[in-house]
Design a protein around this motif. Sequence first.
Motif, PDB file in Angstrom:
ATOM      1  N   VAL A 192      -6.250  -5.501   0.858  1.00 18.50           N
ATOM      2  CA  VAL A 192      -4.867  -5.010   0.851  1.00 18.50           C
ATOM      3  C   VAL A 192      -4.046  -5.868   1.804  1.00 18.50           C
ATOM      4  N   GLY A 211       0.264   1.002  -4.822  1.00 21.41           N
ATOM      5  CA  GLY A 211      -0.804   0.166  -4.272  1.00 21.41           C
ATOM      6  C   GLY A 211      -2.055   0.980  -3.980  1.00 21.41           C
ATOM      7  N   ALA A 213      -5.604   0.121  -5.691  1.00 26.24           N
ATOM      8  CA  ALA A 213      -6.762  -0.213  -4.851  1.00 26.24           C
ATOM      9  C   ALA A 213      -7.928   0.722  -5.173  1.00 26.24           C
ATOM     10  N   GLU A 227      -0.189  -5.855   3.695  1.00 25.27           N
ATOM     11  CA  GLU A 227       0.893  -4.911   4.029  1.00 25.27           C
ATOM     12  C   GLU A 227       1.786  -5.492   5.124  1.00 25.27           C
ATOM     13  N   TYR A 260       0.836  -1.204   0.000  1.00 27.51           N
ATOM     14  CA  TYR A 260       0.000   0.000   0.000  1.00 27.51           C
ATOM     15  C   TYR A 260       0.872   1.257   0.000  1.00 27.51           C
ATOM     16  N   ALA A 287      -4.947   1.807   4.891  1.00 28.20           N
ATOM     17  CA  ALA A 287      -5.781   1.010   3.976  1.00 28.20           C
ATOM     18  C   ALA A 287      -7.118   0.675   4.634  1.00 28.20           C
TER      19      ALA A 287
END
Length: 431
Positions: free
Chosen positions: A248, A232, A236, A250, A228, A259
């Motif tokens: 997501v 990312g 997304a 991470e 993310y 996120a």
Amino acid sequence: MATIAAPAPPETQIKYDVKDLSLAAEGRKRIEWAGASMPVLALIREEFRRTQPLKGIRIAACLHVTTETANLMLALKEGGATIALCASNPLSTQDETAAALVAEYGISTFAIKGIDSEGYYRHILATVDHQPQFTMDDGCDLVTLLHTKRQDALAEVIAGTEETTTGVIRLRAMAKDGVLRYPVVAVNDALTKHMFDNRYGTGQSTLDGVIRCTNALIAGCTFVVAGYGWCGRGLAQRAHGMGAQVIVTEIDPTKALEAVMDGYRVMPMEEAAKVGDIFVTLTGNKGVLRKEHFEAMKDGAIVANSGHFNVEIDIPALEALAEAHRTARPFVEEYRLRNGRTVCLLAEGRLINLAAAEGHPASVMDMSFANQALAAEYLLGEYKNLEQKVYPVPEHLDQRVAKLKLEAMGVAVDVLTPEQVEYLAGWSEGT
Ligand code: ADE
């Protein structure tokens, strides 16, 4: 540190290795099409033509050979540079663009889409043979080669720029280890680069790549975004916009929290692997999708990478799990695992947006490459005052790119009143 050597002799002979020069006319049309969406770079190109800030400078550029890159090369050439260009990824070259750069614009270019690893490095070496005084890199392969196998060519290099997150991470590691031999500006770190190129560019072009090679419906699917960072986040957002349920993954708690608050589900890949339909890695790290994840995936799962290197998906592990394998469509390798399920790998795990689509749109590369051009001009004026370190794009240049882009888009902004200037400079005024 090296100083600028005597100007290069005028370019007498263009050197090249491209797929087919007869593609040049088509390439020229495409380059002009992209150029029409790059007004900021066009302005800089015009300025460069008048001021010649790169006069006589030999540049080695290792970038994705796209129509947008071609427009950057034309601006640098207009500024007085002689250039040798190679690809920064074996699958990202647009062959007609490479042909046009040679045959229509007289720029030495070494790039063929789908070239093997040996050929890829041979092309980078060809740009080193240009005896560069300046490097423009995307992913640090050129700089790494100069600092390892071709140290003989380092003495003449006075400065360079780096385009992407992965490359900047490598350069910082080199500077930390005390091995970096010249100053490099991290173009990626300019706000007008990563907030737009990495986010909106990657967001759109990654989906474009996935869709072009699979024709998958994004609406209603479970779309797993690994990483993310700015890329990312962009992906997304765009996948969500097309109706996907976005998950997501991470490793960074702050980014994971972001996120969650941006409205996505966050979970370890171990969990995501069981429910995802489409997986895209954009982490800059290796082994993000690996054996235990492939084994857990649903039948028909699609896996792709949009990070710089093809190490994010452990392809050897996928191959080892497979009992059969076929090319289902261009850029789609279907692996049948021994558990009876199939996993589809896109574009050999290489940058999906450049391999299966055309990379970021010209309008966003306009800002990235305006930063590249301005950073090159800045470095050639300032390199004597800089150390062998990684430097940011000076803020005033970053701001200039933002202002020019807004102007080109016909968007006006407010200016501070004198009272507001005073208020911001003071500290005593309260409620
Ligand atoms: N990186 C991502 N998209 C690109 C493009 N269109 N041209 C050059 N580099 C890129």
